[in-house]
Motif scaffolding. Structure first.
Motif, PDB file in Angstrom:
ATOM      1  N   TRP A 259      -1.007 -11.740  -1.852  1.00  0.00           N
ATOM      2  CA  TRP A 259      -2.179 -10.879  -2.038  1.00  0.00           C
ATOM      3  C   TRP A 259      -3.374 -11.810  -2.143  1.00  0.00           C
ATOM      4  N   ASN A 261      -5.999 -10.933  -4.105  1.00  0.00           N
ATOM      5  CA  ASN A 261      -6.838 -10.230  -5.075  1.00  0.00           C
ATOM      6  C   ASN A 261      -7.061 -10.991  -6.373  1.00  0.00           C
ATOM      7  N   GLN A 262      -6.429 -12.145  -6.557  1.00  0.00           N
ATOM      8  CA  GLN A 262      -6.664 -12.823  -7.821  1.00  0.00           C
ATOM      9  C   GLN A 262      -7.446 -14.127  -7.619  1.00  0.00           C
TER      10      GLN A 262
HETATM   11  C1  LIG Z   1      -2.762  -7.687  -6.546  1.00  0.00           C
HETATM   12  O1  LIG Z   1      -2.419  -6.438  -5.957  1.00  0.00           O
HETATM   13  C2  LIG Z   1      -1.036  -6.100  -6.071  1.00  0.00           C
HETATM   14  C3  LIG Z   1      -0.830  -4.781  -5.349  1.00  0.00           C
HETATM   15  O2  LIG Z   1      -1.818  -3.880  -5.633  1.00  0.00           O
HETATM   16  C4  LIG Z   1      -0.615  -6.042  -7.519  1.00  0.00           C
HETATM   17  O3  LIG Z   1       0.771  -5.773  -7.578  1.00  0.00           O
HETATM   18  C5  LIG Z   1      -0.923  -7.365  -8.182  1.00  0.00           C
HETATM   19  O4  LIG Z   1      -0.634  -7.268  -9.546  1.00  0.00           O
HETATM   20  C6  LIG Z   1      -2.404  -7.694  -8.016  1.00  0.00           C
HETATM   21  N1  LIG Z   1      -2.675  -8.988  -8.630  1.00  0.00           N
HETATM   22  C7  LIG Z   1      -3.725  -9.203  -9.405  1.00  0.00           C
HETATM   23  C8  LIG Z   1      -3.849 -10.546 -10.006  1.00  0.00           C
HETATM   24  O5  LIG Z   1      -4.562  -8.344  -9.631  1.00  0.00           O
END
Ligand SMILES: *[C@@H]1O[C@H](CO)[C@@H](O)[C@H](O)[C@H]1NC(C)=O
Ligand SMILES: *[C@@H]1O[C@H](CO)[C@@H](O)[C@H](O)[C@H]1NC(C)=O
Length: 498
Positions: A259, A261-262
């Motif tokens: 991902w 996203n972090q």
């Molecule tokens: C990134 O997105 C995935 C799926 O939505 C999620 O499982 C994961 O915890 C997220 N990671 C962070 C660090 O937000």
């Protein structure tokens, strides 16, 4: 449909180091006014906009509007119009303009038509030339609970841009008749166009937007995996539509392997300059794809069989500091090459480079399990990005051994720099071709072709603290790319600068 344009789609790889709390896009597709105009025009044609104009109900409008007229010879003629039609219609050059309001842009669609009518009063068909314009706004619609999307806000046609002229210049009588018709039609035309054309504009835009979303969410496939982009938010910035995209990396079984996203990486849309479109990709995504294509690996070569000249060069080099070790080398000497991590693309003043750490074990012959010595090498190559058809390809050009460490030695300790030249040559003729072979299939991105571009220019740009000066560099990586690491401000929500 292929665009006739010879324009270039500019793609950028950006590295940024500004920390940001909010979710930062992993890629941004920016569409300039030229491409918005072209795509919308294509869709208007597909939705038969000109056919709709040709079917404007001029006769019934005329009949409704003229019922109140006092009876006179001319009014009678107008009341008795028996045929009134648009005979040809065309949409003219669309204009895309920034709006006064934020998150909104204005599209102006000028059009012209020729219409003909006849009445019992004269024998010929009288012709009128009509010009008018429809206007629509494109807006970001962001209701709570639903993802933000682009929509047509207002659509209208106003009186200010209506012009009607008479094409026949026959007689006083005919001209006065045409003038009367013009006077009735002028105030009626905008609402007629609005009623008939606005639904078509709406449908054409929705179709164009759906196509765009489909285009950006089409997986970008490479050997062993793919990148899946998804729309985070659409943004309107002046006359530019910007699609902020998130991304996930999928493995060959389509399971998510990463991902984005972090991450603290930060991406801002770079200026479009004269490119009609650009697609900016965050640096960490590029490195994740490189890592998927080139996982750490280990392989053994028989140097004397593969590149005999390098086996000779190696022996000579060893001979300069250890004659006994050199004499132990047999034709079956082996070389084990290990990459400890995947290579990493970095950006600096010199452009894009790829750095990697390599371990080399030298074995004097086939039988031995004890290396003669082991070297650790920090190497870097020039990173070349180019596109070929639908594919985006990275290629490593050359290699420098920046630092060589003697990690382990079965012979007397020596200065590993004495082997620098031969080691560099070995890596250049064995490791680099092997890695380039794995990179060559590239990553398939259908987006550019779907947008109608034959040619794509890739650039590497470093963005960050300092926005002064050009942020975009084109056509190659040498030159003024940035000033090294930009200043990092953990609190900053926007790029620093003055
Ligand atoms: C990134 O997105 C995935 C799926 O939505 C999620 O499982 C994961 O915890 C997220 N990671 C962070 C660090 O937000
Ligand atoms: C446009 O007209 C063609 C031919 O009449 C028709 O096949 C097509 O469905 C129309 N398109 C739309 C979007 O209505």
């Amino acid at each position: 449909m292929a665009s006739p344009w010879a324009y270039t789609l500019l793609c950028l790889l950006l590295a940024g180091t500004l920390a940001r709390a909010a979710l930062s896009p992993t890629a941004i597709l920016s569409l300039g006014p030229d491409i918005i105009r072209e795509k919308l025009m294509e869709k208007l044609e597909e939705h038969n906009a000109t056919v709709i104009l040709q079917q404007l109900p001029l006769l019934s409008t005329m009949q409704e509007e003229s019922t109140g007229l006092l009876s006179s010879l001319l009014s009678g003629a107008v009341n008795n119009i028996i045929w009134f039609k648009v005979t040809s219609a065309s949409l003219l050059q669309l204009q895309v303009q920034p709006s006064y309001y934020s998150q909104e842009m204005l599209v102006r669609i000028p059009m012209d038509m020729t219409a003909g009518f006849n009445t019992p009063l004269v024998k010929t068909i009288l012709q009128l030339y009509l010009e008018t314009e429809a206007q629509a706004t494109i807006q970001v619609e962001a209701d709570a609970g639903t993802p933000a999307r682009l929509v047509i806000g207002d659509c209208s046609s106003n009186h200010r841009n209506v012009r009607i002229s008479v094409l026949n210049q026959l007689s006083f009588l005919v001209n006065s008749l045409a003038e009367k018709v013009t006077n009735i039609l002028t105030p009626a035309l905008p609402s007629l166009v609005q009623d008939q054309l606005c639904p078509v504009i709406l449908a054409a835009f929705n179709d164009m937007y759906a196509n765009l979303l489909q285009l950006v969410t089409e997986p970008s496939v490479f050997n062993l995996g793919s990148v899946q982009f998804d729309l985070q938010t659409p943004v309107i910035d002046g006359d530019i539509i910007q699609l902020n995209l998130g991304a996930t990396l999928l493995d060959s079984e389509k399971k998510v392997s990463k991902w984005f996203n972090q991450t603290k990486a930060f991406l801002t849309a770079p200026a479009l300059d004269s490119a009609p479109v650009n697609f900016a990709v965050r640096h960490d995504l590029v490195n994740a794809v490189v890592a998927a294509l080139l996982p750490p690996e280990e392989f053994v070569i028989l140097l004397d069989y593969v590149v005999p000249s390098l086996a000779d060069q190696l022996k000579l080099a060893i001979n300069t500091f250890n004659e006994e070790a050199a004499s132990q080398l047999e034709a079956t000497q082996r070389l084990k090459i290990r990459t400890q991590k995947s290579p990493e693309v970095v950006l600096n003043q010199d452009g894009a480079r790829v750095v990697q750490q390599i371990v080399l074990d030298f074995f004097a012959n086939e039988q031995t399990h004890r290396p003669l010595f082991t070297l650790g090498i920090e190497a870097d190559s020039e990173a070349e990005f180019y596109s070929s058809g639908n594919r985006f390809i990275l290629n490593f050009k050359g290699i420098n051994s920046d630092r060589i460490h003697l990690m382990n030695s079965g012979i007397a300790i020596f200065n590993p720099d004495l082997l620098k030249d031969v080691v560099t040559n070995i890596l250049a003729s064995v490791l680099i071709p092997n890695q380039n072979g794995k990179l060559r299939p590239g990553i398939e991105m259908s987006m550019m072709k779907a947008l109608g571009f034959q040619e794509v220019t890739w650039s590497m740009t470093q963005v960050g603290g300092d926005w002064a000066g050009p942020a975009v560099q084109r056509g190659g990586w040498d030159g003024d790319v940035g000033t090294g690491e930009p200043p990092v401000d953990e609190e900053a929500a926007v790029p620093l600068g003055d």
